[in-house]
Motif scaffolding. Structure first.
Motif, mmCIF file in Angstrom:
data_model
loop_
_atom_site.group_PDB
_atom_site.id
_atom_site.type_symbol
_atom_site.label_atom_id
_atom_site.label_comp_id
_atom_site.label_asym_id
_atom_site.label_seq_id
_atom_site.Cartn_x
_atom_site.Cartn_y
_atom_site.Cartn_z
ATOM 1 N N GLN A 1 0.819 -1.206 0.000
ATOM 2 C CA GLN A 1 0.000 0.000 0.000
ATOM 3 C C GLN A 1 0.861 1.268 0.000
ATOM 4 O O GLN A 1 0.465 2.292 -0.575
ATOM 5 C CB GLN A 1 -0.951 -0.030 1.202
ATOM 6 N N TYR A 2 2.014 1.211 0.600
ATOM 7 C CA TYR A 2 2.938 2.338 0.578
ATOM 8 C C TYR A 2 3.330 2.660 -0.867
ATOM 9 O O TYR A 2 3.344 3.827 -1.282
ATOM 10 C CB TYR A 2 4.181 2.003 1.410
ATOM 11 N N SER A 3 3.632 1.617 -1.643
ATOM 12 C CA SER A 3 3.989 1.816 -3.049
ATOM 13 C C SER A 3 2.808 2.358 -3.842
ATOM 14 O O SER A 3 2.961 3.253 -4.691
ATOM 15 C CB SER A 3 4.473 0.503 -3.659
ATOM 16 N N GLU A 4 1.615 1.837 -3.568
ATOM 17 C CA GLU A 4 0.420 2.293 -4.285
ATOM 18 C C GLU A 4 0.131 3.770 -4.011
ATOM 19 O O GLU A 4 -0.348 4.495 -4.891
ATOM 20 C CB GLU A 4 -0.786 1.444 -3.866
ATOM 21 N N PHE A 5 0.443 4.228 -2.782
ATOM 22 C CA PHE A 5 0.222 5.630 -2.436
ATOM 23 C C PHE A 5 1.259 6.544 -3.073
ATOM 24 O O PHE A 5 1.070 7.765 -3.112
ATOM 25 C CB PHE A 5 0.268 5.806 -0.906
ATOM 26 N N GLY A 6 2.337 5.979 -3.575
ATOM 27 C CA GLY A 6 3.361 6.778 -4.228
ATOM 28 C C GLY A 6 4.226 7.591 -3.278
ATOM 29 O O GLY A 6 4.841 8.579 -3.701
ATOM 30 N N LEU A 7 4.287 7.177 -2.008
ATOM 31 C CA LEU A 7 5.139 7.900 -1.060
ATOM 32 C C LEU A 7 6.606 7.619 -1.355
ATOM 33 O O LEU A 7 6.969 6.529 -1.790
ATOM 34 C CB LEU A 7 4.786 7.496 0.376
ATOM 35 N N ARG A 8 7.468 8.593 -1.080
ATOM 36 C CA ARG A 8 8.880 8.469 -1.445
ATOM 37 C C ARG A 8 9.820 8.621 -0.248
ATOM 38 O O ARG A 8 11.032 8.677 -0.421
ATOM 39 C CB ARG A 8 9.239 9.528 -2.504
ATOM 40 N N PHE A 9 9.285 8.675 0.951
ATOM 41 C CA PHE A 9 10.151 8.766 2.123
ATOM 42 C C PHE A 9 10.902 7.441 2.290
ATOM 43 O O PHE A 9 10.325 6.363 2.091
ATOM 44 C CB PHE A 9 9.334 9.036 3.388
ATOM 45 N N PRO A 10 12.190 7.485 2.641
ATOM 46 C CA PRO A 10 12.921 6.236 2.859
ATOM 47 C C PRO A 10 12.242 5.385 3.937
ATOM 48 O O PRO A 10 11.731 5.904 4.929
ATOM 49 C CB PRO A 10 14.302 6.706 3.321
ATOM 50 N N VAL A 11 12.246 4.074 3.713
ATOM 51 C CA VAL A 11 11.611 3.128 4.630
ATOM 52 C C VAL A 11 12.683 2.235 5.256
ATOM 53 O O VAL A 11 13.644 1.826 4.594
ATOM 54 C CB VAL A 11 10.583 2.245 3.893
ATOM 55 N N ALA A 12 12.526 1.956 6.524
ATOM 56 C CA ALA A 12 13.405 1.011 7.204
ATOM 57 C C ALA A 12 12.596 0.301 8.277
ATOM 58 O O ALA A 12 11.520 0.766 8.675
ATOM 59 C CB ALA A 12 14.607 1.719 7.829
ATOM 60 N N GLY A 13 13.104 -0.827 8.722
ATOM 61 C CA GLY A 13 12.420 -1.562 9.782
ATOM 62 C C GLY A 13 13.420 -2.171 10.734
ATOM 63 O O GLY A 13 14.581 -2.390 10.393
ATOM 64 N N PHE A 14 12.958 -2.470 11.951
ATOM 65 C CA PHE A 14 13.827 -3.057 12.957
ATOM 66 C C PHE A 14 13.444 -4.484 13.314
ATOM 67 O O PHE A 14 14.089 -5.113 14.163
ATOM 68 C CB PHE A 14 13.835 -2.184 14.212
ATOM 69 N N GLY A 15 12.406 -4.996 12.705
ATOM 70 C CA GLY A 15 12.038 -6.405 12.856
ATOM 71 C C GLY A 15 11.597 -6.918 11.502
ATOM 72 O O GLY A 15 10.840 -6.237 10.801
#
Length: 412
Positions: free
Chosen positions: A245-259
């Protein structure tokens, strides 16, 4: 007892046929050693549980082909842990009715705590293969519970080192979305501590119900907040749904995760999988034993193993090696052996061992970063990897919480 999935039933039947074809080994019914496997098979953690079941079944087949445990054939019992209450009752059934030699599995931290309470009371070994909460190694530690899965501190430090190298921590404002249960709460605490100590600041934070499938309200909040980095402290299928859904929304902020678990990247697919994430293991490692495990799993199940499968496979091999080395299945003797600093091939470049103070497996960690969709070689090889952490000159304990940060006092 829960039914095997069709692929696993085929695998076990094939493994049984191969085993029966080996005339040098003969077992009677009295020579069976039962091991109980308990992990989520349904719900938002179900996709990970399926890898866990398949890997444990493969390990049992290989252990039996090599002569079993002290000459006894391993018989696996598989159950869906569902939730903490069900996990507790099924652990009691395993220990009291089925008389298992040990219990392997779990992913949900609250369920792992429930199982840990049972095995402490019954004095039966439990190796936790998927629950990350630091508390399970600290305030909620148990003498008969060990952990092949990394604690949250190890996951945060692995991803954190990579993010520091990418310039995505110091002076950056982050927005965290966190799974609203024990694992997520603990992970958020550890992540906030790490980021603040390294110059990051909180731009926003939300807890996300585990059953949520529509992330649009949170995506709208991200668009408005405009963080420097989106931190995804979600779990299981939540991660896959969020990334799509993040890709579908077209958001461009860098993504990271800790788990993270690599099955969740595969579920999102090339192009939707984004950012940098920590893992305890992945199928692209070049260590000879890692390649052998990957090849055996791929041959049996037609896909590579992922890190949850690695953890259950490793736990099974640790149990077999330990019981064969000490020539005993007595749980207390196995606990003492694991606490002694015994070394194990954990299918990486360095051997691992369990830290006596909290029963956490000391091992290498990795950070993986998504490849752009056009660079993915296939549906599985969709990321690049960091070098092993810590580096060879560092102690393996560098990645774990110190005894002062996460004190464990084993109950009697």
């Amino acid at each position: 007892m829960t039914e095997f999935p069709r692929s696993t039933r085929r695998a076990l039947l094939a493994g049984g046929a191969a085993f029966l074809a080996m005339p040098s080994i003969s077992y009677g019914q009295a020579d069976v050693l039962k091991i109980g496997h308990l992990t989520p098979r349904t719900g938002f953690l179900g996709p990970l549980g399926e890898f866990a079941v398949q890997a444990a079944a493969l390990a049992a087949e290989q252990i039996n082909a090599a002569g079993g445990i002290n000459g006894r054939r391993v018989e696996m019992l598989f159950e869906d842990s569902v939730n903490p209450q069900t996990a507790s009752s099924k652990a009691e059934r395993y220990t009291q009715r089925d008389k298992v030699a040990c219990i392997v599995g779990e992913i949900n931290s609250a369920s792992a705590l429930a199982i840990g309470q049972v095995v402490q009371r019954e004095k039966v070994l439990f190796i936790n293969t998927g629950a990350n909460s630091d508390a399970l190694r600290g305030s909620d530690c148990r003498r008969y519970m060990f952990h092949t899965e990394a604690q949250n501190t190890m996951m945060v430090k692995a991803a954190g080192r990579a993010l520091l190298d990418q310039g995505l921590v110091r002076g950056k404002k982050y927005y965290a979305l966190t799974a609203d249960y024990a694992f997520g709460h603990d992970l958020l605490r550890v992540a906030n501590k790490y980021l603040s100590e390294n110059g990051g600041s909180i731009g926003g934070s939300d807890l996300v119900p585990t059953e949520l499938t529509d992330f649009s309200p949170f995506l709208l909040k991200l668009r408005q907040a405009r963080p420097d980095v989106v931190i995804c402290n979600l779990a299981g299928a939540q991660v896959t749904n969020f990334l799509k859904q993040y890709s579908e929304f077209g958001l461009r902020f860098p993504v990271a995760g800790f788990g993270f678990d690599t099955a969740l990247a595969w579920g999102a697919g090339p192009g939707n999988f984004l950012g940098t994430w920590p893992v305890v293991w992945h199928h692209l490692l070049e260590a000879p034993s890692a390649k052998a495990f990957t090849a055996a799993f791929r041959a049996k199940y037609n896909r590579p193993p992922e890190n949850q499968g690695w953890s259950d496979y490793t736990a099974m091999k640790v149990i077999a090696q330990s019981m064969n080395e000490i020539k005993s299945i007595d749980p207390t003797k196995v606990v003492e052996h694991l606490e002694s600093g015994a070394k194990f091939d954990v299918f990486k470049s360095r051997e691992g061992y369990f830290r006596a103070a909290d029963h956490q497996l000391m091992m290498e960690m990795f950070a993986i970063t998504a490849l752009p969709a056009g660079q993915a070689r296939n549906a599985y090889d969709i990321f690049t990897t960091s070098a092993a952490m810590p580096v060879a000159s560092e102690s393996l304990e560098t990645m774990a919480a110190s005894k002062e940060e996460n004190a464990c006092t084993f109950p009697a």
